[in-house]
Design an enzyme around this catalytic site. Structure first.
Site, PDB file in Angstrom:
ATOM      1  N   GLU A  76      57.896  64.097  47.534  1.00 47.04           N
ATOM      2  CA  GLU A  76      58.725  65.234  47.153  1.00 47.04           C
ATOM      3  C   GLU A  76      58.359  66.492  47.940  1.00 47.04           C
ATOM      4  O   GLU A  76      59.233  67.251  48.349  1.00 47.04           O
ATOM      5  CB  GLU A  76      58.564  65.490  45.641  1.00 47.04           C
ATOM      6  N   ASP A  77      57.091  66.702  48.173  1.00 46.86           N
ATOM      7  CA  ASP A  77      56.657  68.011  48.685  1.00 46.86           C
ATOM      8  C   ASP A  77      56.088  68.023  50.098  1.00 46.86           C
ATOM      9  O   ASP A  77      55.688  69.076  50.572  1.00 46.86           O
ATOM     10  CB  ASP A  77      55.610  68.617  47.734  1.00 46.86           C
TER      11      ASP A  77
END
Ligand code: MN
Length: 715
Positions: A76-77
């Site tokens: 996600e990051d």
């Protein structure tokens, strides 16, 4: 921040066979992927996955889960992809990381109060592996522990509310008591800082005044139980501010009145010891009536087991005592995760350590208080439901197999009725698409659209099905109403009458109708005839007057070459509802037609020369003068049937079909009737617009030399 070696050591302390190298690789991968990213606190971002892994290790979960915790934010990051994870760590960990990533992407529904329960179900349904949910809870716990570093107050508040409404009940549901309490307390501190602060201060004050009260009481309790001949460990703790607060609210009492702010836990070796220890406690201290609970013989729904009692204990303090064995203790603290550990220890010879999820589900399935426990914990129980979002973020729960049409009706009947298409996750999708968990569904609507009866085949919800049926019924009624009205109007015209105000209302009783509309519907569907209505209104004085004559003159077919001006137009009446075309004669627009009103079925249209009409020749009141709509009926497709004698030579069939196609006819059925010397006889059903269209096709066929003869047939 925990050091790498410490994390590995922690895991190996409870799982000697854990894959050291895997955890080390996940550590290095995550550290590198997060690089120089920072959290709002100023800490390096990597400290977060590391702490989450630490929490997961505290829950004593397997190596794969610890690795997942380390990797949980990389997809996600960071620039890392799921493919990278799969290549480096294999499919199992990729699947787990993907699961946690998907949970993190879900947004809480807009209308919280009503949707929290559904959202929790969605989280459970999407955690097809319970380890996904456990990592997500650990992630949330660390985020709550560090919530104060988030600068935006609205964001802190939103996260705290979400925690209270979604994650706390979820942790409780799967029996993770410690997790639940900690999450709850962190959220409480954010949402009600004043109450949290004063309770906190008060607890500190009591602690200072009482000295080491908790451990003094614990020691004495331990000695008392030992005197009773039971070996036990006693630990004590102050309750968390939030649970004290709840108690104060629930019982409407002040903090001064609230006496049992300490809870003691007595851990024994065997189940039987629980009762022995209880005997010793009750023997030494007066018990408070009504507070004793035996969750050992009757476990709580989340499988929590222990004996609870409250006594006036050492130093005359009112204390709560919970007695359990080690296994019960682990269940109390770690819930479902603990089931696995104990099962695992008992069957260590059994090999594969990754079978634990299946085993866990087995335990859940065979739990003694099965039903509701399963209701609340078994992940698969939500597998027969799908959870979808509206564009506004509302969560809609549907049975598995549901389609956008079900979704539309679930939102609102009107949306279902006017639905023409759907966008699923932003892309246009067919209405028969089966929806999946987490899909965002946007219904495309058109005010002109009406539900199609065929939709019944693509819905699974009762709501959608009954709405579709109801619509069909209403439509039928309005068609009958319209038809009945024009039949009565025409009959009146012929009788040279107009209706005075209230004249129809006055005769309703005769027909057992409640309203004039009901009466019109009755005429439309053939239950009553226009003649009956006229008779009733006119009172028989003009019986067999002009109305009767008109109807009987319809019967003298030869005189009718064109539709009379008084004919009832069948415009706007949808074939198949109030109007049906005779299978015997297949009338086509342009042909002279007659309607026969048929009780309960509306009217059946026949051509004026159809033989069937003989069978109703003695019921003139059922005959209706009807006319085709003056405008060509754009939507109407009619079946024309022809019989063709085709030469038995190569290509002749294709000549016939090509001619029909070139003339815009669509063949709906084709049948060989006869195979004579040198010729085939075919019967062909062709969808045409009207009589003219069919005539044009017949002419075109006749011009082909391969086709010996062709004619229109009926029946
Ligand atoms: Mn995270």
């Amino acid at each position: 921040m925990i050091a790498q070696a410490e994390l590995v050591e922690r895991v190996q302390a409870y799982d000697a066979g854990a894959d050291r190298e895997l955890i080390n690789r996940a550590y290095a991968f995550s550290e590198k992927a997060h690089g120089s990213q920072k959290r709002e606190s100023g800490d390096s971002y990597f400290s977060h996955p590391l702490e989450v892994a630490g929490i997961v290790a505290q829950m004593k979960l397997d190596g794969a889960t610890v690795a997942t915790a380390l990797l949980h934010d990389t997809v996600e990051d960071t620039l890392a992809t799921l493919d990278d994870i799969e290549v480096q760590f294999g499919p199992e960990i990729a699947r787990l990381v993907d699961g946690v990533t998907k949970l993190s992407r879900l947004e809480m529904p807009s209308d919280r109060a009503m949707q929290a329960e559904n959202f929790r179900k969605l989280l459970l349904a999407m955690s097809n592996d319970i380890r996904v949910l456990l990592v997500k809870l650990a992630d949330r716990l660390h985020n709550m522990q560090t919530l104060r570093h988030v600068r935006a107050p609205e964001k802190r508040k939103r996260i705290a509310i979400e925690t209270m409404e979604i994650y706390v009940p979820l942790a409780e549901r799967i029996g993770m008591q410690q997790m639940k309490e900690e999450l709850e307390d962190c959220a409480f501190a954010e949402l009600n800082p004043d109450a949290w602060g004063s309770l906190h201060k008060r607890l500190e004050f009591l602690r200072a005044r009482g000295g080491d009260l908790v451990s003094r009481i614990a020691d004495e309790l331990g000695r008392t139980i030992a005197k009773g001949g039971v070996e036990a460990q006693v630990t004590g703790r102050e309750k968390k501010p939030y649970s004290i607060w709840r108690k104060m609210e629930r019982k409407n009492i002040s903090f001064e009145q609230l006496s049992d702010i300490m809870a003691f836990r007595v851990t024994v070796e065997r189940v039987a010891d629980c009762y022995a220890a209880l005997g010793a406690v009750h023997g030494a201290y007066p018990m408070i009536p009504g507070r004793f609970k035996d969750y050992v013989s009757v476990p709580k729904l989340n499988n929590y087991r222990a004996l609870h009692t409250t006594v006036i204990g050492p130093e005359r303090k009112r204390i709560e005592v919970q007695i359990c064995d080690r296994e019960m203790l682990a269940v109390a603290d770690y819930g479902v995760a603990a089931h696995w550990q104990y099962k695992q220890q008992r069957e260590t010879t059994d090999g594969s350590q990754y079978r634990w999820i299946r085993e866990l589900l087995e335990i859940l399935e065979h739990a003694p208080t099965a039903e509701e426990f399963l209701e609340n914990t078994k992940l698969e129980m939500f597998q027969d439901e799908v959870f979808c979002f509206s564009p506004k973020g509302d969560l809609i729960v549907l049975p598995r197999g549901a389609t956008p049409v079900d979704f539309a009706y679930a939102v609102h009947t009107e949306i279902g009725d006017t639905c023409v298409g759907a966008k699923v996750n932003g892309r246009l999708a067919p209405l028969r698409t089966q929806l999946a968990n987490g899909d965002q569904v946007e219904i495309v609507r058109s005010s002109g659209q009406t539900p199609s009866p065929t939709w019944e085949n693509l819905v699974v919800t009762g709501k959608a099905r009954s709405a579709i049926r109801r619509f069909a019924r209403n439509q039928e009624r309005s068609q009958y109403l319209e038809l009945g009205k024009s039949i009565v109007d025409k009959a009146l015209q012929h009788a040279g009458r107009t209706l005075a105000e209230g004249e129809l209302e006055a005769v309703l009783d005769i027909f057992r109708c409640k309203t004039v509309d009901d009466l019109y519907v009755g005429v439309g569907n053939g239950v009553h005839t226009a003649r009956d209505v006229l008779d009733a209104v006119i009172g028989g004085e003009q019986r067999l007057g002009r109305a009767g004559r008109v109807l009987s003159f319809v019967r003298s077919r030869t005189r009718l070459s064109r539709a009379s001006d008084d004919a009832v137009p069948i415009r706007g009446l949808i074939p198949g509802v109030a109007v049906h075309f005779g299978d015997c004669c297949h009338p086509l627009p342009g042909e002279r037609i007659v309607g026969i009103s048929t009780s309960g079925k509306g009217i059946i249209i026949h051509t004026i020369d159809c033989d069937t009409l003989e069978t109703v020749s003695d019921a003139p009141e059922r005959w209706l003068d009807v006319a085709w709509d003056a405008q060509p009926d754009a939507a109407g497709i009619h079946a024309g049937r022809i019989r063709a004698l085709v030469a038995n030579q190569p290509g002749s069939l294709s000549i016939m079909t090509t001619v029909i196609a070139n003339n815009d006819g669509n063949i709906s059925n084709l049948k060989i009737l006869n195979r004579a010397e040198g010729f085939f006889e075919f019967q062909v059903d062709i969808e045409v617009r009207d009589l003219k269209h069919l005539t044009q096709i017949l002419a075109a066929l006749r011009s082909e030399s391969a086709i010996a003869s062709v004619k229109r047939v009926r029946g």
